[in-house]
Design a protein around this motif. Sequence first.
Motif, mmCIF file in Angstrom:
data_model
loop_
_atom_site.group_PDB
_atom_site.id
_atom_site.type_symbol
_atom_site.label_atom_id
_atom_site.label_comp_id
_atom_site.label_asym_id
_atom_site.label_seq_id
_atom_site.Cartn_x
_atom_site.Cartn_y
_atom_site.Cartn_z
ATOM 1 N N ALA A 55 0.822 -1.213 0.000
ATOM 2 C CA ALA A 55 0.000 0.000 0.000
ATOM 3 C C ALA A 55 0.853 1.259 0.000
ATOM 4 C CB ALA A 55 -0.918 -0.005 1.223
ATOM 5 N N ASN A 56 0.431 2.226 -0.778
ATOM 6 C CA ASN A 56 1.054 3.555 -0.806
ATOM 7 C C ASN A 56 2.510 3.561 -1.239
ATOM 8 O OD1 ASN A 56 -1.239 5.143 0.167
ATOM 9 N ND2 ASN A 56 -0.999 3.897 2.003
ATOM 10 N N THR A 57 2.952 2.459 -1.774
ATOM 11 C CA THR A 57 4.320 2.420 -2.308
ATOM 12 C C THR A 57 4.338 3.035 -3.702
ATOM 13 O OG1 THR A 57 5.293 0.694 -0.975
ATOM 14 C CG2 THR A 57 5.984 0.741 -3.285
ATOM 15 N N VAL A 58 5.431 3.732 -3.987
ATOM 16 C CA VAL A 58 5.589 4.370 -5.296
ATOM 17 C C VAL A 58 6.798 3.761 -6.002
ATOM 18 C CG1 VAL A 58 6.109 6.537 -6.499
ATOM 19 C CG2 VAL A 58 4.614 6.544 -4.472
ATOM 20 N N LEU A 59 6.580 3.230 -7.180
ATOM 21 C CA LEU A 59 7.690 2.919 -8.085
ATOM 22 C C LEU A 59 7.720 4.052 -9.102
ATOM 23 C CD1 LEU A 59 7.245 -0.889 -9.041
ATOM 24 C CD2 LEU A 59 8.043 0.087 -6.881
ATOM 25 N N LYS A 60 8.819 4.791 -9.112
ATOM 26 C CA LYS A 60 8.952 5.833 -10.132
ATOM 27 C C LYS A 60 9.153 5.149 -11.501
ATOM 28 C CE LYS A 60 9.673 9.798 -9.052
ATOM 29 N NZ LYS A 60 8.787 10.982 -9.014
ATOM 30 N N ALA A 61 9.483 5.923 -12.500
ATOM 31 C CA ALA A 61 9.570 5.365 -13.855
ATOM 32 C C ALA A 61 10.709 4.342 -13.982
ATOM 33 C CB ALA A 61 9.817 6.506 -14.847
ATOM 34 N N ARG A 62 10.505 3.361 -14.839
ATOM 35 C CA ARG A 62 11.586 2.444 -15.254
ATOM 36 C C ARG A 62 12.207 1.692 -14.069
ATOM 37 N NH1 ARG A 62 15.838 3.232 -17.438
ATOM 38 N NH2 ARG A 62 16.411 5.340 -16.832
ATOM 39 N N VAL A 63 11.362 1.067 -13.282
ATOM 40 C CA VAL A 63 11.818 0.210 -12.182
ATOM 41 C C VAL A 63 11.497 -1.234 -12.549
ATOM 42 C CG1 VAL A 63 11.297 -0.458 -9.784
ATOM 43 C CG2 VAL A 63 11.551 1.973 -10.407
ATOM 44 N N THR A 64 12.393 -2.159 -12.186
ATOM 45 C CA THR A 64 12.110 -3.583 -12.355
ATOM 46 C C THR A 64 11.932 -4.248 -10.991
ATOM 47 O OG1 THR A 64 13.474 -3.710 -14.367
ATOM 48 C CG2 THR A 64 13.013 -5.782 -13.225
ATOM 49 N N VAL A 65 10.833 -4.946 -10.813
ATOM 50 C CA VAL A 65 10.656 -5.789 -9.620
ATOM 51 C C VAL A 65 10.486 -7.217 -10.122
ATOM 52 C CG1 VAL A 65 9.278 -6.257 -7.558
ATOM 53 C CG2 VAL A 65 9.585 -3.898 -8.346
ATOM 54 N N GLY A 66 11.457 -8.071 -9.768
ATOM 55 C CA GLY A 66 11.503 -9.425 -10.325
ATOM 56 C C GLY A 66 10.519 -10.383 -9.671
ATOM 57 N N GLU A 67 10.497 -11.571 -10.205
ATOM 58 C CA GLU A 67 9.589 -12.630 -9.761
ATOM 59 C C GLU A 67 9.589 -12.828 -8.253
ATOM 60 O OE1 GLU A 67 10.795 -15.301 -13.572
ATOM 61 O OE2 GLU A 67 10.485 -16.332 -11.645
ATOM 62 N N ASP A 68 8.405 -12.871 -7.712
ATOM 63 C CA ASP A 68 8.192 -13.251 -6.309
ATOM 64 C C ASP A 68 8.790 -12.260 -5.309
ATOM 65 O OD1 ASP A 68 6.862 -15.573 -7.086
ATOM 66 O OD2 ASP A 68 8.730 -16.677 -7.275
ATOM 67 N N CYS A 69 9.291 -11.138 -5.771
ATOM 68 C CA CYS A 69 9.851 -10.159 -4.836
ATOM 69 C C CYS A 69 8.722 -9.356 -4.190
ATOM 70 C CB CYS A 69 10.823 -9.218 -5.552
ATOM 71 S SG CYS A 69 12.291 -10.114 -6.143
ATOM 72 N N VAL A 70 8.971 -8.945 -2.959
ATOM 73 C CA VAL A 70 7.959 -8.238 -2.176
ATOM 74 C C VAL A 70 8.490 -6.861 -1.797
ATOM 75 C CG1 VAL A 70 6.673 -8.235 -0.004
ATOM 76 C CG2 VAL A 70 7.055 -10.391 -1.243
ATOM 77 N N VAL A 71 7.737 -5.830 -2.087
ATOM 78 C CA VAL A 71 8.057 -4.469 -1.634
ATOM 79 C C VAL A 71 6.923 -4.054 -0.689
ATOM 80 C CG1 VAL A 71 8.550 -2.101 -2.331
ATOM 81 C CG2 VAL A 71 9.161 -4.001 -3.854
ATOM 82 N N GLY A 72 7.293 -3.597 0.505
ATOM 83 C CA GLY A 72 6.297 -3.317 1.539
ATOM 84 C C GLY A 72 5.491 -2.047 1.286
ATOM 85 N N GLU A 73 5.031 -1.451 2.365
ATOM 86 C CA GLU A 73 4.153 -0.285 2.281
ATOM 87 C C GLU A 73 4.949 1.019 2.399
ATOM 88 O OE1 GLU A 73 1.149 -0.773 5.237
ATOM 89 O OE2 GLU A 73 0.457 -2.681 4.394
ATOM 90 N N ARG A 74 4.414 2.041 1.777
ATOM 91 C CA ARG A 74 4.996 3.394 1.864
ATOM 92 C C ARG A 74 6.461 3.430 1.437
ATOM 93 N NH1 ARG A 74 2.306 2.202 6.185
ATOM 94 N NH2 ARG A 74 4.224 1.726 7.305
ATOM 95 N N HIS A 83 13.123 4.594 -6.725
ATOM 96 C CA HIS A 83 13.417 5.560 -7.776
ATOM 97 C C HIS A 83 13.728 4.893 -9.122
ATOM 98 C CE1 HIS A 83 13.033 9.227 -5.498
ATOM 99 N NE2 HIS A 83 13.519 8.564 -4.460
ATOM 100 N N SER A 84 13.818 5.740 -10.105
ATOM 101 C CA SER A 84 13.938 5.299 -11.486
ATOM 102 C C SER A 84 15.186 4.438 -11.700
ATOM 103 C CB SER A 84 14.001 6.540 -12.376
ATOM 104 O OG SER A 84 13.876 6.192 -13.722
ATOM 105 N N GLY A 85 15.027 3.388 -12.463
ATOM 106 C CA GLY A 85 16.169 2.563 -12.844
ATOM 107 C C GLY A 85 16.528 1.477 -11.859
ATOM 108 N N VAL A 86 15.832 1.411 -10.729
ATOM 109 C CA VAL A 86 16.137 0.380 -9.720
ATOM 110 C C VAL A 86 15.811 -1.009 -10.284
ATOM 111 C CG1 VAL A 86 15.329 -0.574 -7.513
ATOM 112 C CG2 VAL A 86 15.907 1.863 -7.717
#
Lengths: 324, 324, 324
Positions: free
Chosen positions: C135-154, C158-161
């Motif tokens: 919830a409330n998490t922001v991925l800016k432009a051009r971010v990759t989040v791979g298979e099964d990875c978890v990003v929490g709240e808030r 940033h770009s290019g991660v």
Amino acid sequence: MSVDLAAVVQALGGELHGISTTTISGLASLETAGPSELSFLSNPRYRQQLLSSRAGCVIVAPDMEATAKERGACIVADQPYLYFARLTQWWKAQTRPQVDAGIHPSAVIDPTAEIHPSARIGALCVVERGAHIGANTVLKARVTVGEDCVVGERCMVHSGVVIGADGFGFAPNGDAWEKIEQLGAVRIGNDVEIGANTCIDRGALQDTVIEDGVKLDNLIQIGHNVRIGRNTAMAGCVGVAGSATIGANCTVGGGAIILGHLTVGPNVNISAATVVSKSILKPGHYTGVFPIDDNASWERNAATLKQLHSLRDRIKTLEKETQK
Amino acid sequence: MSVDLAAVVQALGGELHGISTTTISGLASLETAGPSELSFLSNPRYRQQLLSSRAGCVIVAPDMEATAKERGACIVADQPYLYFARLTQWWKAQTRPQVDAGIHPSAVIDPTAEIHPSARIGALCVVERGAHIGANTVLKARVTVGEDCVVGERCMVHSGVVIGADGFGFAPNGDAWEKIEQLGAVRIGNDVEIGANTCIDRGALQDTVIEDGVKLDNLIQIGHNVRIGRNTAMAGCVGVAGSATIGANCTVGGGAIILGHLTVGPNVNISAATVVSKSILKPGHYTGVFPIDDNASWERNAATLKQLHSLRDRIKTLEKETQK
Amino acid sequence: MSVDLAAVVQALGGELHGISTTTISGLASLETAGPSELSFLSNPRYRQQLLSSRAGCVIVAPDMEATAKERGACIVADQPYLYFARLTQWWKAQTRPQVDAGIHPSAVIDPTAEIHPSARIGALCVVERGAHIGANTVLKARVTVGEDCVVGERCMVHSGVVIGADGFGFAPNGDAWEKIEQLGAVRIGNDVEIGANTCIDRGALQDTVIEDGVKLDNLIQIGHNVRIGRNTAMAGCVGVAGSATIGANCTVGGGAIILGHLTVGPNVNISAATVVSKSILKPGHYTGVFPIDDNASWERNAATLKQLHSLRDRIKTLEKETQK
């Protein structure tokens, strides 16, 4: 998901001994493995961890067979670590959905680029004019392959990689800089892996060359006209300046910097964060790192370091005095 | 593809002498050039390489004209390296397809961004709200230009660059961190080149500023509120911490780290992998790198380094003893 | 745009004193602020700058209230720097257009990824199979989040991660390398910020873990199976090798390298560009950097450094001689 141990041995070889459970649900290290997990012992030094491991089965070398049997089930294989590596590959193939070859519809591919039908081009990749991607090579998401660059077969290129940006070349023009157009490309051999956000620049006149089997970790910078020999591996954050030539079978630790226009011979191991400032032709292990210390001690020693040359002179003087 | 040498001289100036072949097929270094290639001698030290080169023609300075003529054809120009740089530009224009100005259809451009019609925005770029891209500037593929950031004219921004991510600013809040929103932007002058995957952060209150003619290599980090003066050049993997001010006409070697809130004056040259931990106001060449050695020697010297301050005291004591 | 100071105090607390102007048009540092700008004094050392500041109003701690009133208007708050941080947040909310939650149409999201409706996924992001964005998490432009990875709240990414590229794992196979498939993922807690082009690799068998409140700057490399404890902050260009465990509330300066398979305890501060080559269990401040010097002095001292161990032996010999 669970896998029959017999299937593991059938696929990968090795001898299965003293089996108590027949299925495993995962792979784990000796310390964390539980009774339904398969582990491995790569180094006889960890014998004690083997004996106390709760793993359902452990992969061991022939000389550890007797010890391993004391503990429980084991697979005996000549090279347990290599066996384990192959096991991870087999495991992945068993447990993860296959991803089909082909080009993701969001990728931007120049019509003159040649991409082998067995290659896989991920989402939002860019493959420019005249580039060539070989058989069974995978570009993960958001990779750039520049004009005329060649990536060989069975390569794995991770997200964010940039292959073929301009090398850093400028001629002084008074106080300003005149760009030297980078007319070469990048040629990458077979079985090369390139980590996330790593950059490999195109050559100025000739090509930048990465030979077969090279493994590059993340956030590495490879300058123009560098050549990296077969099977050399570099950890993250390494920088290799332009026109450096690095031999085969080298390892370079994380954060090391290799200056330009020098030669590192084959079978050289560079420690992490070391600066290679001159050619190294003799195989061996090389290091240059300021040792970490508590800050107060570091401040004292670092201050003294600035007088080191004069301290040497004072020692010389003392030696003369004492010899009188 | 082949090019008439007369056309080279007509386009770029210089005097053509002793010509044997009239067309060349490429540019190459003295060592690798063949009879149909054009090369250059930028440094009189390489006189011997000139004499043994098989190049069809060599660009030389006036004082090397006599020597060059002994060997064969040459172009005499006042500044051979600058001439060569311009030749690469001319050569590229002759031999590569022109890429039209405009915005690649896959780029994501905020409607409030202002992009000069002569600029070129590559595939899968992102240009955010209120950003401004000047005339004849090129963003290669997969570049991000954040809100309100300005890129000047005739800039070249390579793939993966991120301009205008938030600077790293947090205020302590007990054990946690409270974000300081970064309300400034990035202002980049004219004729700036920015290498692949380099990041330039937006300022906290005021802008981060990159002046005209700055050249940044790949994987460089420029923190918030940094200012980099005209024509300064930085090699790959450099990190510049927040609020550092760097003068004009500096060079910074690869992997160097410049700490925050300090000033580097103009005409300062920092060696590769050096840590700039205090302001440097006097022009000159500065270095701080632990010298590389074989690992065993390094271990001995590094261990002793931790006692360096006490060694100095022992020398002092010896000096007192000896003076008695 | 201008904001009423009373509205600031109403939103953020603090006591407003001696007000002369009622509206401010921006935030600025003490040195640059003009009469329509609001500034802050976080450190009593800058008292002189306070007195000479032209700021319309200054945020100060209670013990500076009397001094501040001599100068003009002030807001008294217990923690001025924290107050300022919250002010930047409030200011941004007042002055910048709100960006709606949701997924940019150019992002490539696997249908099995779970993205909270309040999250914001920027242009040209890639979120792979089974990934989870809180919830409330922001991925800016051009971010990759791979298979099964978890990003929490808030979280703010940033770009290019690149989150979840393969860790760097290979087993030797003769001269070549056999890939160890990376079967773990990345788990990122709540309130984590990740700077542009930073990479966090997936684990080999278990997950790589970034705990709540961690702040990572740009171009950082986090290897597989690293664990970073709560609220630890790392500046740009840091590299953390595989299986390092870093405690809570640490700070790591820019360009530092932390080697693999070691432990850094909580409340450890590592200076910029320092190499952590062994575990550090005791809280404190640690450094290891070759001090910068003019190049000629450095050359002399660096050359002598290679003889340091033998110099120590010569001092020992002298001590014996002198004691005779």
